[in-house]
Design an enzyme around this catalytic site. Structure first.
Site, PDB file in Angstrom:
ATOM      1  CG  HIS A  30      -0.250  -0.226   2.479  1.00  0.00           C
ATOM      2  ND1 HIS A  30       0.631   0.624   3.130  1.00  0.00           N
ATOM      3  CD2 HIS A  30      -0.167  -1.340   3.181  1.00  0.00           C
ATOM      4  CE1 HIS A  30       1.067   0.012   4.165  1.00  0.00           C
ATOM      5  NE2 HIS A  30       0.454  -0.983   4.346  1.00  0.00           N
TER       6      HIS A  30
ATOM      7  CG  HIS B  13       4.257  -1.664   2.004  1.00  0.00           C
ATOM      8  ND1 HIS B  13       2.971  -2.218   2.027  1.00  0.00           N
ATOM      9  CD2 HIS B  13       4.843  -2.194   3.174  1.00  0.00           C
ATOM     10  CE1 HIS B  13       2.749  -2.977   3.166  1.00  0.00           C
ATOM     11  NE2 HIS B  13       3.648  -3.387   3.678  1.00  0.00           N
TER      12      HIS B  13
ATOM     13  CD  GLN C 209       7.578 -10.828  10.906  1.00  0.00           C
ATOM     14  OE1 GLN C 209       8.691 -10.833  10.494  1.00  0.00           O
ATOM     15  NE2 GLN C 209       6.866  -9.818  10.826  1.00  0.00           N
TER      16      GLN C 209
ATOM     17  CD  GLN D 205       6.170   7.601  13.418  1.00  0.00           C
ATOM     18  OE1 GLN D 205       6.780   8.672  12.500  1.00  0.00           O
ATOM     19  NE2 GLN D 205       5.389   7.868  14.548  1.00  0.00           N
ATOM     20  CE  LYS D 206       0.323   0.295  11.522  1.00  0.00           C
ATOM     21  NZ  LYS D 206       0.559  -1.102  10.915  1.00  0.00           N
TER      22      LYS D 206
ATOM     23  CG  MET E 187      -2.426   3.784   4.364  1.00  0.00           C
ATOM     24  SD  MET E 187      -1.829   3.746   2.920  1.00  0.00           S
ATOM     25  CE  MET E 187      -2.927   5.410   2.488  1.00  0.00           C
ATOM     26  CB  SER E 188      -2.122  -1.942   8.332  1.00  0.00           C
ATOM     27  OG  SER E 188      -1.901  -3.039   8.621  1.00  0.00           O
ATOM     28  CB  SER E 189      -0.886  -5.606   4.691  1.00  0.00           C
ATOM     29  OG  SER E 189       0.272  -4.962   4.173  1.00  0.00           O
TER      30      SER E 189
HETATM   31  P1  AMP Z   1       4.751  -5.064   6.553  1.00  0.00           P
HETATM   32  O1  AMP Z   1       4.740  -5.314   4.999  1.00  0.00           O
HETATM   33  O2  AMP Z   1       3.747  -4.839   7.342  1.00  0.00           O
HETATM   34  O3  AMP Z   1       5.898  -5.941   7.201  1.00  0.00           O
HETATM   35  O4  AMP Z   1       5.798  -3.608   6.552  1.00  0.00           O
HETATM   36  C1  AMP Z   1       6.861  -3.464   5.799  1.00  0.00           C
HETATM   37  C2  AMP Z   1       7.418  -2.200   5.983  1.00  0.00           C
HETATM   38  O5  AMP Z   1       6.457  -1.031   5.626  1.00  0.00           O
HETATM   39  C3  AMP Z   1       7.935  -1.823   7.516  1.00  0.00           C
HETATM   40  O6  AMP Z   1       8.903  -1.195   7.694  1.00  0.00           O
HETATM   41  C4  AMP Z   1       6.564  -0.972   7.997  1.00  0.00           C
HETATM   42  O7  AMP Z   1       6.630  -0.449   9.069  1.00  0.00           O
HETATM   43  C5  AMP Z   1       6.236  -0.272   6.925  1.00  0.00           C
HETATM   44  N1  AMP Z   1       4.951   0.253   6.841  1.00  0.00           N
HETATM   45  C6  AMP Z   1       3.980  -0.266   7.000  1.00  0.00           C
HETATM   46  N2  AMP Z   1       2.631   0.390   7.069  1.00  0.00           N
HETATM   47  C7  AMP Z   1       3.086   1.634   7.100  1.00  0.00           C
HETATM   48  C8  AMP Z   1       2.442   2.906   6.905  1.00  0.00           C
HETATM   49  N3  AMP Z   1       1.281   3.110   7.006  1.00  0.00           N
HETATM   50  N4  AMP Z   1       3.414   3.986   6.678  1.00  0.00           N
HETATM   51  C9  AMP Z   1       4.701   3.781   6.583  1.00  0.00           C
HETATM   52  N5  AMP Z   1       5.283   2.603   6.667  1.00  0.00           N
HETATM   53  C10 AMP Z   1       4.641   1.756   6.788  1.00  0.00           C
END
Ligand code: AMP
Length: 517
Positions: free
Chosen positions: A36, A39, A63, A150-151, A186-188
């Site tokens: 999203h 990322h 994890q 930072q999320k 934002m989050s997957s």
């Molecule tokens: P993930 O795919 O959830 O493991 O996230 C991969 C990277 O993207 C990690 O360093 C997260 O902290 C970063 N990330 C996820 N969501 C956000 C967001 N809404 N804003 C900024 N960075 C993000």
């Protein structure tokens, strides 16, 4: 170069080795896919920092806890690839679980007590899985820079520890949280939410925002701020709070009073979906980047120190940090690299693309006289500098060169003594390392020359010529050197008079620097 898939560890190692052989800088953005805008903000920053960007997509089983969502975690590799292709990423590393953890894999990295609080308390073993997979990824890709959001604030703290404790040769860059229009981070995992839960999810960021508003209005008492956050959550019974905490950003220990850099973190469940969010407290008007900088440069709280001394010190620190002229003073208490990156990137967003660095003591960098503050207004320094380099104007200058005032460091006298030059050289050395692709360095004037000869090239007096002698006939001189951190590459050094040096002027270097349009 087009975007390519990389599926195996050996192929990834070859790609990274090739990149290094071409002396190109490499950034890694580790993700679990289902990409999203959050990322993609990391990818954009990676493109600014390095010439080659690798994004890894790996849903790391190590994890996830046994009852967690590993099996149903959203996966959409084709869509991810298309997004990364549009972002002009060079490689997408998407190894299978068997590639990353082959049969017999038995090592794990324990990040210590910091991994047992907050998320670590809710998800035992989570950060052990994160640290282990990242160490393996770092060793496979060997990136110059790795980017995180930072999320996942606690994850950032743990990774920075990992890198420092194990001396990993990678620079960690942290980017602010990207949010939806209603504030939801934002989050997957947001894809799991139905319409009702999606509305309730906005309360996580609303509670944080409330605490920020109160803090900016002068309320620093943590129990009061947490009380208000709980009140926001109480309005929505479907939201089950795992924790709401306000901590210091270094050790993640609860604080009684909020100061700039303190962090509020929340985690809550909506049915089977678990969401996290956080906020860094900062002075009113501070940007997300400034708040991150505050949090990431805060030292662990000193139990011995009087609590009432902190706000004063923190205010001073913010003031210093926001003043470019205070680089040297500031980096006594802040990690110089982080600080230097920050102020250099104000003027040069892509340090990796700078080929010519101009170093000059007394270069007018303070805001009123800076060529960057008033590019249209010429002054003696600017006109002569552009003339020397063969560039027409400010825009052309910035497209090719970066300027630093290495010998300033708050020295106010007319003559700079040896100790001042030595002291400033520490910061100059750090600064030079931030330009991975330098081809030429132009040194303006005698003080920068002495500083460079003694403290960067480690030359002793007998082999350092007098400046006037070195430049005697032509008004400039040139040599080729190897800087230890630039690997096997030659860097051309040009010495010439400082542009404001009385009537002595060096002839144009344009032809040698190849800057003429
Ligand atoms: P993930 O795919 O959830 O493991 O996230 C991969 C990277 O993207 C990690 O360093 C997260 O902290 C970063 N990330 C996820 N969501 C956000 C967001 N809404 N804003 C900024 N960075 C993000």
């Amino acid at each position: 170069m087009s975007t390519r898939w990389v599926f195996t560890v050996s192929e990834m190692i070859s790609f990274a080795t090739e990149t290094r052989a071409q002396a190109k800088s490499l950034a890694l953005v580790p993700t679990m896919g289902a990409l999203h805008e959050g990322h993609l903000s990391l990818v954009r920053q990676a493109k600014i920092q390095c010439e080659v960007v690798v994004v890894s997509i790996f849903v790391n089983p190590m994890q996830f806890g046994p009852m967690e969502d590993f099996a149903r975690y959203p996966r959409d590799p084709e869509k991810d690839f298309a997004l990364l292709q549009s972002s002009k990423v060079q490689a997408v590393f998407a190894p299978s679980v068997a590639e990353v953890f082959p049969a017999g894999f038995s090592t794990s990295v324990d990040p210590g007590p910091i991994a047992t609080v907050l998320e670590g308390a809710q998800r035992p073993g989570h950060f052990r899985g994160v640290a282990t997979v990242l160490l393996r990824l770092f060793n496979i890709v060997r990136p110059d820079v790795a980017l995180f959001g930072q999320k996942d604030f606690q994850q950032v703290v743990i990774i920075r520890h990992l890198v420092e404790d194990l001396n990993l040769p990678v620079r960690i860059v942290v980017c602010p949280i990207v949010r939806e229009a209603d504030g939801l981070a934002m989050s997957s995992r947001n894809a799991y939410l139905n319409a009702r839960d999606r509305r309730a999810a906005a309360l996580l960021s609303r509670s944080l925002k409330r605490a920020e508003e109160m803090a900016q209005a002068g309320e620093t008492d943590t129990p009061k701020l947490l009380g208000e956050m709980h009140r926001v959550f109480d309005a929505e019974p479907s939201l089950q709070l795992d924790y709401a905490a306000i901590v210091d950003p270094a050790k993640l220990e609860p604080v009684a009073q909020v100061v700039p850099g303190s962090v509020a973190l929340v985690a809550a469940r909506l049915g089977t979906t678990r969401l996290i969010d956080n906020l860094i407290f900062g002075p009113p008007g501070s940007t997300p980047e400034m708040k991150l900088q505050l949090a990431l440069t805060t030292r662990a709280p000193d139990k011995e120190r009087g609590a009432d001394a902190r706000p004063e010190i923190d205010r001073l620190r913010v003031k210093i940090e926001n003043c470019r002229d205070c680089a040297a003073v500031s980096s006594i208490s802040l990690p110089p690299r982080d600080f230097l990156v920050k102020y250099l990137q104000r003027d040069y967003p892509d340090l990796g693309s700078t080929r010519v660095l101009v170093i000059g003591g007394c270069a007018p960098m303070h805001s009123a006289a800076s060529p960057y503050s008033h590019p249209e207004a010429s002054n003696l320094f600017v006109t002569r500098l552009y003339d020397l380099l063969g560039v027409r104007d400010f825009t052309e200058f910035k497209a090719h060169c970066a300027l630093t005032d290495a010998a300033r460091c708050h020295a106010t006298g007319n003559r700079l003594d040896d100790r001042t030059l030595e002291y400033c050289a520490k910061h100059l050395r750090e600064e030079l390392k931030l330009f991975p692709n330098l081809q030429s360095i132009v040194i303006l004037g005698e003080y920068a020359y002495l500083q460079f000869q003694r403290h960067i090239l480690s030359r002793e007096r007998p082999s350092i010529m007098r400046f006037g002698e070195l430049l005697k006939s032509e008004g400039w001189a040139k040599e080729t050197v190897r800087l230890p951190w630039q690997g096997e590459r030659d860097v051309r050094i040009f010495y010439c008079y400082h542009p404001t040096f009385e009537s002595r002027k060096s002839p144009s270097l344009a032809a040698f620097l190849g800057l003429k349009p």
